[in-house]
Design an enzyme around this catalytic site. Sequence first.
Site, mmCIF file in Angstrom:
data_model
loop_
_atom_site.group_PDB
_atom_site.id
_atom_site.type_symbol
_atom_site.label_atom_id
_atom_site.label_comp_id
_atom_site.label_asym_id
_atom_site.label_seq_id
_atom_site.Cartn_x
_atom_site.Cartn_y
_atom_site.Cartn_z
ATOM 1 N N ASP A 1 -9.597 -1.877 1.501
ATOM 2 C CA ASP A 1 -10.479 -2.393 2.396
ATOM 3 C C ASP A 1 -12.004 -2.125 1.534
ATOM 4 O O ASP A 1 -12.762 -1.499 1.357
ATOM 5 C CB ASP A 1 -11.052 -0.858 3.032
ATOM 6 C CG ASP A 1 -12.119 -0.789 4.613
ATOM 7 O OD1 ASP A 1 -12.763 -1.919 4.330
ATOM 8 O OD2 ASP A 1 -11.739 -0.001 5.219
ATOM 9 N N ARG B 1 -9.652 -1.450 10.322
ATOM 10 C CA ARG B 1 -10.032 0.022 9.486
ATOM 11 C C ARG B 1 -8.620 1.457 9.618
ATOM 12 O O ARG B 1 -9.878 2.293 10.280
ATOM 13 C CB ARG B 1 -11.756 0.226 9.781
ATOM 14 C CG ARG B 1 -12.214 -1.184 10.065
ATOM 15 C CD ARG B 1 -12.661 -1.681 8.488
ATOM 16 N NE ARG B 1 -13.846 -0.736 7.587
ATOM 17 C CZ ARG B 1 -15.036 -1.328 7.740
ATOM 18 N NH1 ARG B 1 -15.296 -2.156 8.468
ATOM 19 N NH2 ARG B 1 -15.425 -0.829 6.480
ATOM 20 N N GLN C 1 -6.654 1.539 3.941
ATOM 21 C CA GLN C 1 -8.259 2.352 3.513
ATOM 22 C C GLN C 1 -7.967 2.133 2.100
ATOM 23 O O GLN C 1 -9.212 1.308 1.337
ATOM 24 C CB GLN C 1 -8.117 3.368 3.283
ATOM 25 C CG GLN C 1 -9.694 4.293 4.217
ATOM 26 C CD GLN C 1 -9.349 5.403 4.448
ATOM 27 O OE1 GLN C 1 -8.325 6.417 4.630
ATOM 28 N NE2 GLN C 1 -10.916 6.305 5.047
ATOM 29 N N SER D 1 -15.751 -1.268 3.020
ATOM 30 C CA SER D 1 -15.406 0.133 2.825
ATOM 31 C C SER D 1 -16.238 -0.458 1.436
ATOM 32 O O SER D 1 -17.690 0.764 1.141
ATOM 33 C CB SER D 1 -14.599 0.663 3.529
ATOM 34 O OG SER D 1 -14.232 1.018 4.618
ATOM 35 N N TYR E 1 -16.113 0.243 15.481
ATOM 36 C CA TYR E 1 -17.691 -1.317 15.552
ATOM 37 C C TYR E 1 -18.036 -0.681 16.709
ATOM 38 O O TYR E 1 -17.586 -0.243 17.878
ATOM 39 C CB TYR E 1 -16.999 -2.108 15.087
ATOM 40 C CG TYR E 1 -16.209 -2.417 14.277
ATOM 41 C CD1 TYR E 1 -17.291 -2.362 13.105
ATOM 42 C CD2 TYR E 1 -14.865 -2.963 13.910
ATOM 43 C CE1 TYR E 1 -16.537 -2.987 12.286
ATOM 44 C CE2 TYR E 1 -14.443 -3.192 12.930
ATOM 45 C CZ TYR E 1 -14.791 -3.696 11.647
ATOM 46 O OH TYR E 1 -14.408 -3.712 10.313
HETATM 47 P P1 NAD Z 1 -20.453 -2.068 10.217
HETATM 48 O O1 NAD Z 1 -21.405 -1.915 8.719
HETATM 49 O O2 NAD Z 1 -20.133 -2.334 10.980
HETATM 50 O O3 NAD Z 1 -22.066 -0.855 10.953
HETATM 51 C C1 NAD Z 1 -23.112 -0.587 10.481
HETATM 52 C C2 NAD Z 1 -22.910 0.845 11.157
HETATM 53 O O4 NAD Z 1 -24.290 0.195 12.111
HETATM 54 C C3 NAD Z 1 -22.077 1.020 12.744
HETATM 55 O O5 NAD Z 1 -22.112 2.140 12.065
HETATM 56 C C4 NAD Z 1 -23.158 0.242 13.357
HETATM 57 O O6 NAD Z 1 -23.045 1.976 14.311
HETATM 58 C C5 NAD Z 1 -24.314 0.444 13.529
HETATM 59 N N1 NAD Z 1 -25.375 -0.202 14.585
HETATM 60 C C6 NAD Z 1 -25.434 -1.339 15.284
HETATM 61 N N2 NAD Z 1 -25.770 -1.389 16.236
HETATM 62 C C7 NAD Z 1 -27.315 -1.093 15.530
HETATM 63 C C8 NAD Z 1 -28.226 -0.097 16.002
HETATM 64 N N3 NAD Z 1 -28.622 -1.230 17.091
HETATM 65 N N4 NAD Z 1 -28.392 1.072 15.855
HETATM 66 C C9 NAD Z 1 -28.711 1.026 15.131
HETATM 67 N N5 NAD Z 1 -27.215 1.862 14.169
HETATM 68 C C10 NAD Z 1 -26.515 0.076 14.908
HETATM 69 O O7 NAD Z 1 -20.141 -0.376 10.415
HETATM 70 P P2 NAD Z 1 -19.147 -0.230 9.433
HETATM 71 O O8 NAD Z 1 -19.465 0.421 7.852
HETATM 72 O O9 NAD Z 1 -18.313 -1.406 8.900
HETATM 73 O O10 NAD Z 1 -18.131 0.560 9.846
HETATM 74 C C11 NAD Z 1 -17.573 -0.002 11.213
HETATM 75 C C12 NAD Z 1 -16.349 1.560 12.133
HETATM 76 O O11 NAD Z 1 -15.651 1.923 10.934
HETATM 77 C C13 NAD Z 1 -16.714 2.730 11.744
HETATM 78 O O12 NAD Z 1 -16.846 3.244 12.443
HETATM 79 C C14 NAD Z 1 -16.301 3.555 10.572
HETATM 80 O O13 NAD Z 1 -16.338 5.385 10.373
HETATM 81 C C15 NAD Z 1 -15.396 2.648 10.555
HETATM 82 N N6 NAD Z 1 -14.384 3.061 9.113
HETATM 83 C C16 NAD Z 1 -13.252 3.291 9.171
HETATM 84 C C17 NAD Z 1 -12.338 3.445 7.644
HETATM 85 C C18 NAD Z 1 -11.127 4.075 7.520
HETATM 86 O O14 NAD Z 1 -10.408 4.310 8.956
HETATM 87 N N7 NAD Z 1 -10.381 3.354 7.173
HETATM 88 C C19 NAD Z 1 -12.597 3.017 6.950
HETATM 89 C C20 NAD Z 1 -13.814 2.435 6.639
HETATM 90 C C21 NAD Z 1 -14.504 2.221 7.979
#
Ligand code: NAD
Length: 387
Positions: free
Chosen positions: A130, A122, A127, A133, A228
Amino acid sequence: MKIAVMKETHQGEMRVPIIPPSAEKLVKLGAEVEIEAGAGLNCRFSDADYEKAGTRINPSREELLQTADIILRLRKPPREEVDLMKKGAIHISYLDPFREPDLVDKLAAAGVSAVSLEMLPRTTLAQKMDVLSSQANLGGYVAVIVAAGQLDKVFPMMTTPAGTIKPARVFIIGVGVAGLQAIATARRLGARVEAFDTRPVVEEQVKSLGAKFVKVDLGETGETKDGYAKELTPEQMQMQKEGMARACAQADVVITTAQLFGRPAPRIVDRAIIAQMQPGGVIVDMAVETGGNVEGSEVDKIVEIEGVKVIGFGNLPGRVAQTASQMYSSNLANFVDHFWDKEAKSFRLKTDDEIMKGALITHNGAIVNEMYKNIMSKRGWRWMLYF
Ligand code: NAD
């Protein structure tokens, strides 16, 4: 170099892997692009549209699989198709590797280089490719629309001669990509929105979307180096449930999006919490396909629990298949483009590239992905209970 685009065969899947503008982009790179006949029909792209983009239509799925250097599709390959692929072929798709160890073994044994798009790092550079996302973003949007369709109240505040209607209250649990889009969509519809995540860093993002962050002190939670969430201890999980109880009890709609990378989703909303909710309330469990955040949710069903409708629809992005295909297709073409050697007019599978290292699962007859090997070696009997 021949790139084959396969028609999706999974029942109910309406998305298509490559739409004509992305096919044209691949043709312009100098690839010979062949599309399985009818591959785009679910999204109203005819074979003629792909031909206009400079590709060839091939009615023989078998021939496509046997002759392609690169195979593009959306879902993981059916196991029986792996034997048809050329040794050394590159297969790029979602792969669901943690739940498909036998398929991974088979791809390795067949000498196929399998890229799992879920495993792309990520990073800023990745991006544009991705898929997690782009599809989660749409999933978050659809979750709100589905909830609004099931709720017997309106979302916005309305001041009318017939009186003032209060805005609906929406509580979002998990504020990753899907959760952020769910907040934004519910806000656009005029709801009063609260949200919670175990990663405190998201508080600012929640506020910037005009929602309230529900604070629950869980002590040390943290996140992995890739951003994550880490799994909570049973004590922290109990604290979370208690901390969220008020927000759930006041909510008309609860949307859960919580995921743990490579593991079953955390079970956050239990029957006792559901029983505290408003009768007629709606819950959308976006994690239903990875084990479920909500006790009692069922894949592709709406079940009524304690007077609350619990929605467990899988494949939410597939409900806006045109847009989802447009985004997936663009991600996929960007991935190919990133590794394309423009002079040699061929794909360079650079095993030392950070993006490739993250997403490549099998190569040269072996399983090569360190994260996959690591997680699979730690995986215990608990995992099996969920799948
Ligand atoms: P994900 O689908 O893995 O999880 C969804 C959300 O659930 C996360 O925010 C996680 O913290 C939350 N979660 C886990 N356990 C929980 C609990 N018990 N209670 C409440 N919430 C809980 O997440 P995602 O959308 O795939 O994103 C993962 C990470 O990747 C994030 O830090 C996001 O900012 C990052 N990201 C970065 C980029 C980039 O820079 N290119 C792009 C997309 C996502």
